[in-house]
Motif scaffolding. Structure first.
Motif, mmCIF file in Angstrom:
data_model
loop_
_atom_site.group_PDB
_atom_site.id
_atom_site.type_symbol
_atom_site.label_atom_id
_atom_site.label_comp_id
_atom_site.label_asym_id
_atom_site.label_seq_id
_atom_site.Cartn_x
_atom_site.Cartn_y
_atom_site.Cartn_z
ATOM 1 N N ASP A 1 50.262 37.160 24.138
ATOM 2 C CA ASP A 1 49.081 36.333 24.360
ATOM 3 C C ASP A 1 49.345 34.867 23.995
ATOM 4 O O ASP A 1 50.378 34.525 23.429
ATOM 5 C CB ASP A 1 47.885 36.859 23.561
ATOM 6 N N ARG A 2 48.380 34.050 24.333
ATOM 7 C CA ARG A 2 48.496 32.605 24.138
ATOM 8 C C ARG A 2 48.553 32.220 22.654
ATOM 9 O O ARG A 2 49.236 31.273 22.285
ATOM 10 C CB ARG A 2 47.323 31.918 24.828
ATOM 11 N N TYR B 1 50.059 30.461 30.629
ATOM 12 C CA TYR B 1 48.949 31.383 30.360
ATOM 13 C C TYR B 1 47.719 30.885 31.100
ATOM 14 O O TYR B 1 47.136 29.882 30.743
ATOM 15 C CB TYR B 1 48.675 31.478 28.853
ATOM 16 N N GLY B 2 47.347 31.608 32.130
ATOM 17 C CA GLY B 2 46.221 31.204 32.955
ATOM 18 C C GLY B 2 44.901 31.459 32.272
ATOM 19 O O GLY B 2 44.828 31.748 31.076
ATOM 20 N N GLU B 3 43.836 31.382 33.049
ATOM 21 C CA GLU B 3 42.494 31.586 32.513
ATOM 22 C C GLU B 3 42.303 32.995 31.971
ATOM 23 O O GLU B 3 41.495 33.213 31.075
ATOM 24 C CB GLU B 3 41.460 31.284 33.596
ATOM 25 N N ASP B 4 43.047 33.950 32.509
ATOM 26 C CA ASP B 4 42.927 35.330 32.033
ATOM 27 C C ASP B 4 43.716 35.573 30.747
ATOM 28 O O ASP B 4 43.618 36.636 30.140
ATOM 29 C CB ASP B 4 43.366 36.314 33.109
ATOM 30 N N GLY B 5 44.518 34.593 30.320
ATOM 31 C CA GLY B 5 45.264 34.711 29.076
ATOM 32 C C GLY B 5 46.554 35.492 29.190
ATOM 33 O O GLY B 5 47.262 35.672 28.204
ATOM 34 N N GLN B 6 46.898 35.932 30.374
ATOM 35 C CA GLN B 6 48.124 36.695 30.587
ATOM 36 C C GLN B 6 49.254 35.769 31.016
ATOM 37 O O GLN B 6 49.034 34.821 31.764
ATOM 38 C CB GLN B 6 47.903 37.767 31.666
ATOM 39 N N SER C 1 52.262 34.207 33.049
ATOM 40 C CA SER C 1 52.557 34.163 34.478
ATOM 41 C C SER C 1 54.023 34.504 34.726
ATOM 42 O O SER C 1 54.920 33.816 34.237
ATOM 43 C CB SER C 1 52.267 32.773 35.032
#
Length: 153
Positions: free
Chosen positions: A68-69, A130-135, A137
């Protein structure tokens, strides 16, 4: 936004909002530039671009496997604060591209500037990886395996 016009310990002045700074340009062109084995210097900003491209590759290697971020931010912040080589140090990978500092004060300013670049680049890289979904890329992490100019910092 950062401006490369000033070296020092204080945060650099903000670049105009309508323009990209060297960190933005490095992140924007990273995926294309990392494929090059040779890079022609056309100006001083290209030196910083080369250094940051190599640093981003190192960051991506660090991010592999981090879920995670939050853990990624801790890892990149820690990495930015680790001891690192600067121009003039034995073993600095880009010694042929950078002039060596002439005084210890100049070496301290160089180290402080590169540390600031490393910190800010890591923060901005997280926004890309880490996109908006937190996953994470996979379209960014795949570049962790690439070696830009067959070098590493």
């Amino acid at each position: 936004r950062w401006s490369a016009a000033r070296l020092g310990r204080a945060p650099p002045p903000a670049a105009p909002a309508e323009s990209d700074d060297v960190i933005d340009e490095t992140l924007f062109f990273f995926k294309a530039n990392v494929l090059f084995r040779h890079f022609e210097l056309k100006g001083n900003a290209d030196r910083v671009l080369i250094y940051l491209t190599l640093y981003i590759t190192q960051c991506l290697k660090k991010l592999e496997g981090l879920p995670d971020r939050v853990s990624a931010l801790k890892a990149l912040t820690s990495m930015a604060h680790e001891s690192f080589l600067i121009p003039g140090d034995a073993g600095f990978a880009l010694g042929t591209f950078f002039p060596s500092p002439q005084t210890s004060q100049e070496a301290d300013l160089t180290r402080a500037y590169l540390k600031q670049l490393r910190e800010e680049t890591g923060r901005r890289l997280l926004d890309k990886v880490y996109g908006e979904d937190g996953q994470p890329s996979k379209f960014w992490l795949v570049f962790a395996k690439r070696r830009f100019m067959n070098k590493s910092v």
